[in-house]
Design a protein around this motif. Structure first.
Motif, PDB file in Angstrom:
ATOM      1  N   UNK A 151      -5.617  -4.338  -7.010  1.00 29.20           N
ATOM      2  CA  UNK A 151      -5.481  -4.427  -5.561  1.00 29.20           C
ATOM      3  C   UNK A 151      -4.034  -4.690  -5.208  1.00 29.20           C
ATOM      4  N   UNK A 152      -3.658  -4.223  -4.056  1.00 29.14           N
ATOM      5  CA  UNK A 152      -2.307  -4.464  -3.546  1.00 29.14           C
ATOM      6  C   UNK A 152      -2.452  -4.886  -2.094  1.00 29.14           C
ATOM      7  N   UNK A 153      -2.133  -6.139  -1.827  1.00 28.11           N
ATOM      8  CA  UNK A 153      -2.199  -6.672  -0.476  1.00 28.11           C
ATOM      9  C   UNK A 153      -0.846  -6.473   0.197  1.00 28.11           C
ATOM     10  N   UNK A 154      -0.864  -5.851   1.369  1.00 25.00           N
ATOM     11  CA  UNK A 154       0.381  -5.515   2.052  1.00 25.00           C
ATOM     12  C   UNK A 154       0.544  -6.332   3.318  1.00 25.00           C
TER      13      UNK A 154
ATOM     14  N   UNK B 191       1.762   7.145 -11.106  1.00 24.62           N
ATOM     15  CA  UNK B 191       0.348   7.096 -11.466  1.00 24.62           C
ATOM     16  C   UNK B 191      -0.511   7.775 -10.403  1.00 24.62           C
ATOM     17  N   UNK B 192      -0.371   7.312  -9.156  1.00 21.48           N
ATOM     18  CA  UNK B 192      -1.217   7.840  -8.093  1.00 21.48           C
ATOM     19  C   UNK B 192      -0.566   7.563  -6.751  1.00 21.48           C
ATOM     20  N   UNK B 193      -0.979   8.327  -5.746  1.00 21.75           N
ATOM     21  CA  UNK B 193      -0.466   8.115  -4.402  1.00 21.75           C
ATOM     22  C   UNK B 193      -1.528   8.493  -3.390  1.00 21.75           C
TER      23      UNK B 193
ATOM     24  N   UNK C  33      -8.807   6.222  -9.594  1.00 21.77           N
ATOM     25  CA  UNK C  33      -9.027   6.585  -8.197  1.00 21.77           C
ATOM     26  C   UNK C  33      -8.244   5.643  -7.301  1.00 21.77           C
ATOM     27  N   UNK C  34      -7.444   6.218  -6.416  1.00 23.16           N
ATOM     28  CA  UNK C  34      -6.679   5.424  -5.460  1.00 23.16           C
ATOM     29  C   UNK C  34      -7.392   5.464  -4.112  1.00 23.16           C
ATOM     30  N   UNK C  35      -7.389   4.335  -3.434  1.00 23.10           N
ATOM     31  CA  UNK C  35      -8.002   4.253  -2.102  1.00 23.10           C
ATOM     32  C   UNK C  35      -7.266   3.207  -1.295  1.00 23.10           C
TER      33      UNK C  35
ATOM     34  N   UNK D 208      -5.895   0.184  -3.335  1.00 21.53           N
ATOM     35  CA  UNK D 208      -6.589  -0.120  -4.582  1.00 21.53           C
ATOM     36  C   UNK D 208      -6.343   0.979  -5.617  1.00 21.53           C
ATOM     37  N   UNK D 209      -6.464   0.588  -6.858  1.00 23.05           N
ATOM     38  CA  UNK D 209      -6.448   1.548  -7.954  1.00 23.05           C
ATOM     39  C   UNK D 209      -7.608   1.208  -8.882  1.00 23.05           C
ATOM     40  N   UNK D 210      -8.648   2.021  -8.814  1.00 20.52           N
ATOM     41  CA  UNK D 210      -9.790   1.845  -9.685  1.00 20.52           C
ATOM     42  C   UNK D 210      -9.513   2.596 -10.977  1.00 20.52           C
TER      43      UNK D 210
END
Length: 128
Positions: free
Chosen positions: A21-24, A48-50, A69-71, A80-82
């Motif tokens: 998780x990334x809290x912004x 990795x992902x965007x 999976x990024x969401x 998030x990055x699952x």
């Protein structure tokens, strides 16, 4: 002031799953694209992902396609990055980043130079 804060890293066995998780706390979070990058030990930082600002478009590195999976949640200001089917080669420090200079862009960048705001990173270690 911390603008991006990653969490969820850890030590897992190959084949396991993790959700980063990334809290912004970026005021424009809901208007900018977000990316995940990683830096394996002794190697360069890599894409990795965007995900675009509205979550409609996502992109992945070939090495993680089909496994990660990024969401994002623009209400909670999180991205998030699952990660599933983890492999030892996924071992790295994982960073989230904001492409803060492009507002409402329908495309994403895979170049880390395009991202202006970075978190401190979270360590993911996958044992064989």
């Amino acid at each position: 002031q911390v603008q991006l804060a990653e969490s969820g890293g850890g030590l897992v066995q190959a084949g396991a799953s993790l959700r980063l998780s990334c809290a912004a706390s970026i005021r424009t979070f809901g208007r900018v694209g977000m990316g995940w990058f990683r830096q394996p030990p002794g190697k360069e930082r890599e894409f990795v992902a965007a995900i675009t600002y509205n979550g409609i478009t996502t992109g992945y590195a070939d090495s993680v396609k089909g496994r990660f999976t990024v969401s994002r949640d623009n209400v909670k200001n999180n991205v998030y990055l699952q990660m599933s089917s983890l492999k030892p080669e996924d071992t790295a420090v994982y960073y989230c980043a904001a492409d803060a200079s492009r507002i409402y862009s329908g495309s994403y960048s895979t170049n880390f130079h395009a991202y202006e705001i970075w978190g401190q990173g979270t360590q993911v270690t996958v044992s064989s």
